[in-house]
Design a protein around this motif. Structure first.
Motif, short mmCIF file in Angstrom:
data_model
loop_
_atom_site.label_atom_id
_atom_site.label_comp_id
_atom_site.label_asym_id
_atom_site.label_seq_id
_atom_site.Cartn_x
_atom_site.Cartn_y
_atom_site.Cartn_z
N SER A 75 -28.72 -6.11 4.46
CA SER A 75 -27.35 -5.59 4.60
C SER A 75 -27.34 -4.34 5.47
CB SER A 75 -26.77 -5.27 3.22
OG SER A 75 -26.70 -6.44 2.42
N ARG A 76 -28.27 -3.44 5.22
CA ARG A 76 -28.33 -2.20 6.01
C ARG A 76 -28.72 -2.49 7.46
NH1 ARG A 76 -31.62 1.69 1.71
NH2 ARG A 76 -29.95 1.82 0.14
N ILE A 110 -25.75 -3.75 9.60
CA ILE A 110 -24.86 -2.66 10.01
C ILE A 110 -25.51 -1.83 11.12
CG2 ILE A 110 -23.72 -0.55 9.22
CD1 ILE A 110 -23.54 -1.85 6.43
N GLU A 123 -25.64 -3.82 14.46
CA GLU A 123 -24.31 -4.00 15.06
C GLU A 123 -23.81 -2.70 15.67
OE1 GLU A 123 -22.02 -5.64 11.88
OE2 GLU A 123 -22.45 -7.72 12.44
N GLU A 124 -24.08 -1.60 15.00
CA GLU A 124 -23.66 -0.30 15.55
C GLU A 124 -24.36 -0.01 16.86
OE1 GLU A 124 -24.51 2.48 12.47
OE2 GLU A 124 -22.63 2.10 11.36
#
Length: 668
Positions: A451-452, A455, A458-459
């Motif tokens: 999950s981390r 993110i 994608e950032e």
């Protein structure tokens, strides 16, 4: 005791089934199975042919060469009845049938079967039957007064089969059913079903004279519907089934009612004035239906993944059907389902190849088990697929595990023989430093990291743009083979196929030609995670003059192989060890939609059947094929609600191997 056909029909037909048809299936159908089960639609006795004139014999020779005459008489009767029953609800109130008229239809089809097999008369009147049909075919139990309607049956036979309204053998004023009802309602119903049951392809409704008559018969019945079809001019197996079912689901929303089903496609009753289907919309819908099924199985690790000596590997379709974020989020579950070598973990072997101190080796041995295997394979797969050239990823992972002070960047990237030993080192250290960590905790930790990571990536815009060569090939396949009225006919793919074939046959070709479909679509190397066969099987398609044994597979057949894994639940590369038997259900003629449900459920049940027990049962009954009708084929209770969706199924699989001890190891 009910026969297999009876049981399947009663389970699949709706609970609101008309009482007349229900009674027919219960009472008459078993006798029809017994009498006509192994007869064709044209099986006159020798005495019949002796009564024919020379001119009639010439006609007989023309008829007997017709491929239509190979149809099973039992199935012809059943399909004809079910086709009629699909039209009955569409009749207006004035033409609605009474109970006696429905019984008359059932008896008419049954007597035509008898007449086809046993009658010695040329003109086919049945006013004085040769045998006691009421007893043999259970007609007396079904409809005690059926003999009183023999004049109507004769009359309908003459005007339906001979297309004539002249009747010299029956007095119309003696009919119990009004003459107008016979000519304007029962006759069109019988004619429609008789013609429809003899069609062999959905396109017959527009390419044959018989098919041309069907719209006129619908008009006579006051049914304001249009006949339309879809056809897939290619068959692979489960992919074909999936395309058919997707089209059925799409057209159901448009109120297209399936009325005739074929191996190639379906004929529908569509509302008059319907709009032609948009090709792009339908292709998108079909793709979503098929890809969603595959994605569901991929995300739980059931298909598309295989672990070998160099780690976890994914089929090319994984990276084409799943976005990077989807794959990363699902990877913990995939790792859990795929990596199960608890007895013989890989981590201890990997640590043996590292130059570390004895004290450190002893410490790492506390975590050198399946827990470390899963963590290491998770990280190695991510790095190979998405972060191979990103140095930040290594530091980020070490930080997430909290071991950045113990394992350096260089230690995490030690490779030997194509295997990343460093991540096994890091995983073993993390597990050894967390003594209370169990397998469930490992999965939760990996899910947290996934999950981390999603993110974070994608950032930083680290994910590649999702492209799908499989989707492109599938769209070309549909353009080439899926046919609906009003669509432009595609150009021949011969030139493209020839170019692909010639390119694959050169020594410079990087990929061998598809071993399953020759050269129509560009192929790729067969992956062990895709193809269920053993290595180097079916390798006769090699470059000319070449010695290497390499197998190719096209994107279309990759989809087929993945669907087989998804629907049949087996491990890739190990299918042949189970000695599979592929079962093909390919009806030559049109069949009613209820029969497609029967085929679908039977296919599902046969996947679980024990062939050795069937062999023993058959031997115990003197090798009588008729006895197999009463074999307990259906092992599980059928769930009608579960099987309520449209399903055109013409391919199934079962196994000849058995689990545990069994003396029946070979067929005599």
């Amino acid at each position: 005791m009910k026969t297999l056909l009876q049981t399947l029909l009663l389970e699949t037909l709706p609970h609101s089934l008309d009482s007349v048809l229900f009674n027919y299936i219960n009472v008459v159908l078993p006798a029809v199975e017994q009498e006509f089960g192994r007869a064709s639609t044209f099986c006159r006795t020798k005495s019949y042919w002796k009564t024919l004139t020379q001119e009639q014999n010439q006609t007989r020779q023309l008829i007997s060469s017709d491929k239509h005459l190979n149809q099973s008489l039992l199935i012809n009767i059943l399909n004809s009845l079910l086709i009629v029953w699909s039209l009955i609800p569409l009749l207006n109130e004035e033409l609605a049938l009474s109970k006696d008229e429905k019984c008359l239809l059932c008896v008419w089809f049954t007597l035509q079967g008898y007449n086809s097999c046993y009658s010695s008369r040329v003109t086919a009147p049945l006013l004085t039957p040769d045998i006691n049909l009421g007893e043999v075919l259970n007609l007396d139990m079904f409809w005690p007064q059926w003999r009183e309607y023999l004049p109507e049956i004769d009359y309908l036979t003459q005007i339906t089969l001979q297309n004539s309204d002249n009747n010299t053998s029956a007095k119309r004023n003696g009919f119990r059913v009004p003459d107008q009802r016979l000519r304007l309602t029962l006759h069109p119903l019988l004619s429609f079903s008789t013609i429809a049951a003899q069609l062999t392809s959905p396109v017959d409704i527009v390419t044959t004279s018989a098919g041309d008559r069907l719209p006129a018969l619908l008009k006579e019945l006051g049914i304001d519907r249009t006949l339309i079809y879809h056809r897939l001019r290619n068959c692979t197996g489960l992919l074909t089934n999936s395309i058919h079912n997707a089209v059925l689901n799409f057209t159901e929303k448009l109120n297209w009612q399936p009325i005739l089903c074929f191996t190639e496609g379906v004929v529908y009753l569509a509302p008059r004035g319907f709009n032609l289907l948009n090709r792009m919309d339908l292709q998108q819908f079909i793709w979503e239906q098929i890809s969603d099924q595959l994605v569901t199985n991929m995300l739980v690790g059931e298909i598309g993944f295989k672990r070998d000596g160099k780690g976890l590997k994914a089929a090319p379709q994984i990276l084409e059907l799943l976005s990077p974020a989807q794959l990363i989020q699902g990877l913990p579950s995939i790792v859990e389902a795929t990596i199960k070598n608890e007895i013989d973990p890989a981590t201890p072997k990997r640590l043996m190849n590292l130059s570390i101190t004895t004290l450190e080796r002893k410490f790492l041995s506390q975590g050198a088990d399946l827990r470390s295997d899963r963590i290491a394979e998770f990280i190695i797969f991510l790095q190979k697929q998405f972060f191979r050239s990103n140095s930040e990823f290594i530091a980020w992972i070490l930080e997430q595990l909290g071991i950045q002070s113990a394992i350096t960047w260089e230690q995490a990237q030690i490779h030997t023989g194509g295997v990343n030993l460093g991540w096994y080192h890091a995983a073993a250290y993390y597990v050894a430093n967390s003594p209370h960590l169990d397998l469930r905790s490992v999965t939760r930790k990996l899910q947290e990291i996934a999950s981390r990571l999603t993110i974070w990536a994608e950032e930083k815009k680290l994910f590649p743009v999702l492209t799908s060569a499989t989707r492109e090939a599938f769209d070309r396949y549909l353009v080439q083979y899926l046919e609906l009225p009003g669509w432009d006919s595609p150009e021949s793919s011969f030139e493209h196929e020839l170019a692909t074939y010639m390119a694959a046959k050169t020594k410079a070709a990087r990929q061998p030609i598809c071993s399953l479909s020759s050269g129509e679509f560009v192929s790729e190397a067969q992956m062990a995670s895709v193809v269920p066969f053993k290595p180097q099987q079916y390798s006769n398609k090699n470059p000319l003059g070449g010695r290497q044994l390499k197998r190719g597979i096209s994107k279309i057949w990759s989809l087929e192989m993945l669907l087989r894994q998804a629907f049949w639940s087996f491990s890739p590369g190990k299918l042949e060890e189970r000695q599979p038997v592929f079962l093909y259900f390919s009806p030559t003629f049109a069949h009613a939609p209820p029969v497609t449900k029967v085929i679908h459920i039977l296919a599902k049940q046969l996947e679980r059947v024990n062939l050795w027990k069937i062999r023993r049962f058959w031997q115990e009954h003197g090798m009588d094929a008729n006895a197999l009708r009463f074999y307990p084929w259906l092992k599980n209770e059928l769930n009608s609600n579960e099987e309520s969706q449209h399903n055109l199924t013409f391919l199934a699989m079962t196994y000849t191997t058995t689990k545990g001890k069994n003396n029946d190891r070979c067929l005599d």
